[in-house]
Design a protein around this motif. Structure first.
Motif, PDB file in Angstrom:
ATOM      1  N   GLY A 131       0.827  -1.199   0.000  1.00  0.00           N
ATOM      2  CA  GLY A 131       0.000   0.000   0.000  1.00  0.00           C
ATOM      3  C   GLY A 131       0.856   1.240   0.000  1.00  0.00           C
ATOM      4  N   GLY A 132       0.252   2.338   0.420  1.00  0.00           N
ATOM      5  CA  GLY A 132       0.977   3.598   0.448  1.00  0.00           C
ATOM      6  C   GLY A 132       0.033   4.780   0.582  1.00  0.00           C
ATOM      7  N   ARG A 133       0.616   5.964   0.453  1.00  0.00           N
ATOM      8  CA  ARG A 133      -0.154   7.213   0.543  1.00  0.00           C
ATOM      9  C   ARG A 133      -0.619   7.613  -0.843  1.00  0.00           C
ATOM     10  NH1 ARG A 133      -1.600  11.205   3.827  1.00  0.00           N
ATOM     11  NH2 ARG A 133      -0.722  10.064   5.609  1.00  0.00           N
ATOM     12  N   TYR A 134      -1.912   8.022  -0.931  1.00  0.00           N
ATOM     13  CA  TYR A 134      -2.481   8.410  -2.225  1.00  0.00           C
ATOM     14  C   TYR A 134      -3.290   9.701  -2.058  1.00  0.00           C
ATOM     15  CZ  TYR A 134      -6.385   5.698  -0.224  1.00  0.00           C
ATOM     16  OH  TYR A 134      -7.370   5.186   0.608  1.00  0.00           O
ATOM     17  N   ASP A 135      -2.605  10.779  -1.723  1.00  0.00           N
ATOM     18  CA  ASP A 135      -3.278  12.032  -1.380  1.00  0.00           C
ATOM     19  C   ASP A 135      -4.071  12.644  -2.532  1.00  0.00           C
ATOM     20  OD1 ASP A 135      -2.369  11.919   1.191  1.00  0.00           O
ATOM     21  OD2 ASP A 135      -0.738  13.351   0.928  1.00  0.00           O
TER      22      ASP A 135
END
Length: 353
Positions: free
Chosen positions: A306-310
């Motif tokens: 996953g990760g950050r998806y701003d």
């Protein structure tokens, strides 16, 4: 797409029950979204290669007849599609129901998704994903919560020996700029770099050369990949991250901030659990910051990530909303969970007459 006999179905449901209970104990709440989404949303350029694997649902009746007469490609014939992940539906869900949700919102989604994959071990056309996401938290607290909950859940299932590889898309972009790649080259170069563990440094350099990437930048990358390692580095921490980056990258003022953020994540989650991988890419086009993969030595592939998806929710809402998430691939995770007695073979039935 598979059938499951009663014993295997019972085992799967028992494991899913443990995952749900663990996520809820960490403050996440479960939601549900439809299996189908608008085709335009699924093919908005956010899903990377997964968009190419989406199953389309054809238009019906007169809509189909009109589309058939004017279609230039297969996508013109479909107005809906089966979801290929749970992140795009979550972004649409939050944009629709934002006024009814707390901030930050911690979501659980455990549901099947569909991709037109070439079936092989650990890869199916219908499979279950177990997602948790934090929406509305801009700081690294979101990543810490996600990784902490994931680690606790795996331990609850008795899975040991796993680790979490971490990187940041902003560092990858800064590295490519430092090597001299033009911005237009970044995406295709990262596609090749993502194969590093499969084709090795020589293979990466050869493929970039074949793609006519900027020759001087390819040479700088080659020198960096083959640079001598003077001493062993710790698995995580600021020293590890900085010594894994090319010289000159500090000219980008954002790099120091990103390095400090990654180090803070590793310290909070546990340096023994988190490792820094400067070449971790992940192919989804919506990642904007920290990215992570969950790996285990018994598997030849990751079983979570996953990760950050701003930037994604803003595409649907019209204003930016910070978001980060992580997904466990249930079909791969099941192989790591020790068998139990989910079918109740040793259970006792009491019958009253």
């Amino acid at each position: 797409m598979r059938d499951f006999l009663p014993a295997e179905k019972a085992r799967r449901e028992a494991i899913l029950g443990e995952i749900r209970a663990s996520y809820r104990a960490h403050g996440f709440e479960e939601i549900e979204t439809p299996v189908a989404e608008d085709a335009e949303r699924l093919h908005a350029g956010l899903g990377g290669d997964n968009e190419k694997l989406a199953f389309g649902i054809l238009k019906r009746g007169e809509d189909f007849e009109r589309a058939l007469a004017t279609a230039t490609n297969a996508l013109d014939l479909a107005d809906l599609g089966l979801r290929f992940d749970l992140t795009v539906p979550l972004a649409r869900f939050y944009a629709t129901h934002r006024a009814e949700l707390p901030v930050p919102f911690r979501a659980i989604q455990i549901a099947p998704v569909w991709r037109a994959e070439r079936p092989q071990k650990g890869r199916y056309r219908q499979f279950v994903q177990c997602d948790i996401d934090v929406i509305g938290e801009p700081g690294v607290l979101a990543e810490v919560e996600l990784l902490t909950a994931t680690a606790a859940t795996l331990r609850r299932l008795g899975v040991e020996g796993f680790s979490i590889r971490v990187n940041d898309r902003r560092l990858l972009t800064a590295m490519l700029r430092t090597f001299g790649f033009a911005e237009a080259e970044h995406d295709p170069v990262l596609v090749t770099v993502d194969k590093l563990d499969k084709i090795g440094p020589d293979g990466v350099v050869a493929e970039l050369t074949e793609r006519d990437a900027t020759a001087a930048a390819v040479e700088e990358l080659r020198r960096f990949l083959f640079r001598p390692q003077t001493r062993e580095l710790p698995p995580f921490g600021e020293e590890r991250i900085r010594r894994s980056l090319p010289q000159g990258i500090d000219a980008d003022p954002a790099v120091a901030v990103v390095v400090a953020e990654l180090a803070a994540i590793g310290e909070a989650v546990g340096a023994g659990l988190v490792t820094y991988d400067p070449w971790l890419v992940r192919g989804m086009g919506y990642y904007t910051g920290p990215i992570f993969e969950v790996v285990h030595p018994d598997l030849g592939y990751s079983f979570g990530g996953g990760g950050r998806y701003d930037g994604m929710i803003g595409r649907f809402l019209g204003q930016e909303v910070p978001a980060a998430g992580i997904s466990l691939g249930f079909e791969r995770l099941v192989d790591l969970v020790a068998p139990s007695d989910p079918a109740g073979e040793n259970a006792v039935a009491i019958v009253y007459d």
